[in-house]
Design an enzyme around this catalytic site. Sequence first.
Site, PDB file in Angstrom:
ATOM      1  CD1 TRP A 199      -2.224  -2.294   1.832  1.00  0.00           C
ATOM      2  CD2 TRP A 199      -2.961  -1.266   0.060  1.00  0.00           C
ATOM      3  NE1 TRP A 199      -3.145  -3.113   1.368  1.00  0.00           N
ATOM      4  CE2 TRP A 199      -3.579  -2.168  -0.064  1.00  0.00           C
ATOM      5  CE3 TRP A 199      -3.233  -0.344  -1.054  1.00  0.00           C
ATOM      6  CZ2 TRP A 199      -4.632  -2.791  -0.800  1.00  0.00           C
ATOM      7  CZ3 TRP A 199      -4.200  -0.827  -2.064  1.00  0.00           C
ATOM      8  CH2 TRP A 199      -4.996  -2.121  -1.867  1.00  0.00           C
TER       9      TRP A 199
ATOM     10  CG  ASP B 149      -3.472   3.771   3.829  1.00  0.00           C
ATOM     11  OD1 ASP B 149      -4.330   3.561   4.402  1.00  0.00           O
ATOM     12  OD2 ASP B 149      -3.107   3.164   2.627  1.00  0.00           O
TER      13      ASP B 149
ATOM     14  CE  LYS C  28      -9.398  -2.822   3.308  1.00  0.00           C
ATOM     15  NZ  LYS C  28      -8.053  -2.198   2.918  1.00  0.00           N
TER      16      LYS C  28
HETATM   17  C1  LIG Z   1      -7.546  -1.765   1.553  1.00  0.00           C
HETATM   18  C2  LIG Z   1      -6.508  -0.829   1.580  1.00  0.00           C
HETATM   19  C3  LIG Z   1      -6.195   0.460   0.796  1.00  0.00           C
HETATM   20  C4  LIG Z   1      -6.944   0.415  -0.515  1.00  0.00           C
HETATM   21  O1  LIG Z   1      -8.502   0.999  -0.147  1.00  0.00           O
HETATM   22  P1  LIG Z   1      -9.499   1.319  -1.072  1.00  0.00           P
HETATM   23  O2  LIG Z   1     -10.599   1.726  -0.309  1.00  0.00           O
HETATM   24  O3  LIG Z   1      -9.984   0.055  -1.665  1.00  0.00           O
HETATM   25  O4  LIG Z   1      -8.990   2.323  -2.331  1.00  0.00           O
HETATM   26  C5  LIG Z   1      -5.163   1.074   0.559  1.00  0.00           C
HETATM   27  N1  LIG Z   1      -4.549   1.195   1.937  1.00  0.00           N
HETATM   28  C6  LIG Z   1      -4.702   0.167   2.802  1.00  0.00           C
HETATM   29  C7  LIG Z   1      -3.766   0.051   4.122  1.00  0.00           C
HETATM   30  C8  LIG Z   1      -5.634  -0.876   2.640  1.00  0.00           C
HETATM   31  O5  LIG Z   1      -5.782  -1.756   3.802  1.00  0.00           O
END
Ligand SMILES: *Cc1c(COP(=O)(O)O)cnc(C)c1O
Length: 371
Positions: free
Chosen positions: A101, A182, A206
């Site tokens: 990510w 993030d 999540k």
């Molecule tokens: C799932 C995830 C993403 C992607 O998220 P989307 O909402 O599908 O764009 C990005 N970063 C992390 C850490 C994730 O767990």
Amino acid sequence: MTRAWNFSAGPATLPVEVLQQAREELLDWRGIGASIMEVSHRGKAFSGVIAAAEADLRDLLAIPENYRVLFLQGGQTLQFAQVPMNLLAGRSADYLITGTWSQKAYKEAAKVGKARLVASTEDNGHFTRLPEPGELRFDRDAAYFHLCTNETIHGVEAHEDYEARLFDALSAAAPGVPLVSDMSSHILSRPLAVRRYGLISAGAQKNIGPSGLTLVIVRDDLLGRAAAGTPTILDYRNQADNDSMLNTPSTFAIYVAGLVFKWLKARGGLAAVAAVNREKARRLYAAIDGSGGFYRSEVDVACRSIMNVPFRLPVPELEARFVQASEAAGFIGLKGHKSVGGIRASLYNAVPLEAVEALLRFMDEFRAANA
Ligand SMILES: *Cc1c(COP(=O)(O)O)cnc(C)c1O
């Protein structure tokens, strides 16, 4: 009705109590004669819902007053572009790569403007550790320093002590450079010192609620820096000025997220939730480490994720059999991400301890039958 033991990485399991309440309120939300997703986002009913969601989130995370909470769309993936569009201001940003990510975030930022790779922990396609903050070479003139504090696919997490050390190292070497993270897969899993960050973002699916909602927590001095030409809807300043209602927000997802926030408060808040989360992870890692090498975690003990636990079996054939047998036994979501294979159990807030206990029994049985 049977609810499976759900270890999905995302979209992920939601608290049963939240789903039940949403079901009860689905046809008639508190006497308005319609569900909350069928009425104007500017009306009294939904205005109350979004205000309560923000207030509860602020309470849970103790968000300081000089931060704005934005309820956006486009997922975390859009944030990979939106963050540099809003914060670069013609400068360069520092990126730390510790998994898939943060790597995607870096690549996207490099499309938008200038991004500098500070360090990558990649080793032959594996990500298993975090670099020591004191050893990083920070750019004093960077627009921000970006990381992903929980790498969902590789199971590498920056725990509280690491966050503190990173913040101190950054503050000493590059005073004033804001940290940006993030936190999609571990936000709300434990208390968080929001003040260490300039911006925090998370896709909801999540640990927050349904997909379609993206949460951004941004310090107000970082608003109003968007590059000329930034589309109106992508400028955080506009979203903040319009209380996330520049256009129609993801009303149903915000409503469910609000129920989740109330559920977390009813459980005693994030310190109480974190204690349960730590116990779930402790038991699973103990089972992995105590399996005589049958199950294997590749991640450094210091940065093993509490939320996402990837592990391996001796050979890929056994991993495939494990996934198949787990599904037959009533588990879902245990297959590792397609890019890395293996097994992954995600232990988000809504995964109860009993689910982990059931998984441990299954893992024991599977090992006895296949070792
Ligand atoms: C799932 C995830 C993403 C992607 O998220 P989307 O909402 O599908 O764009 C990005 N970063 C992390 C850490 C994730 O767990």
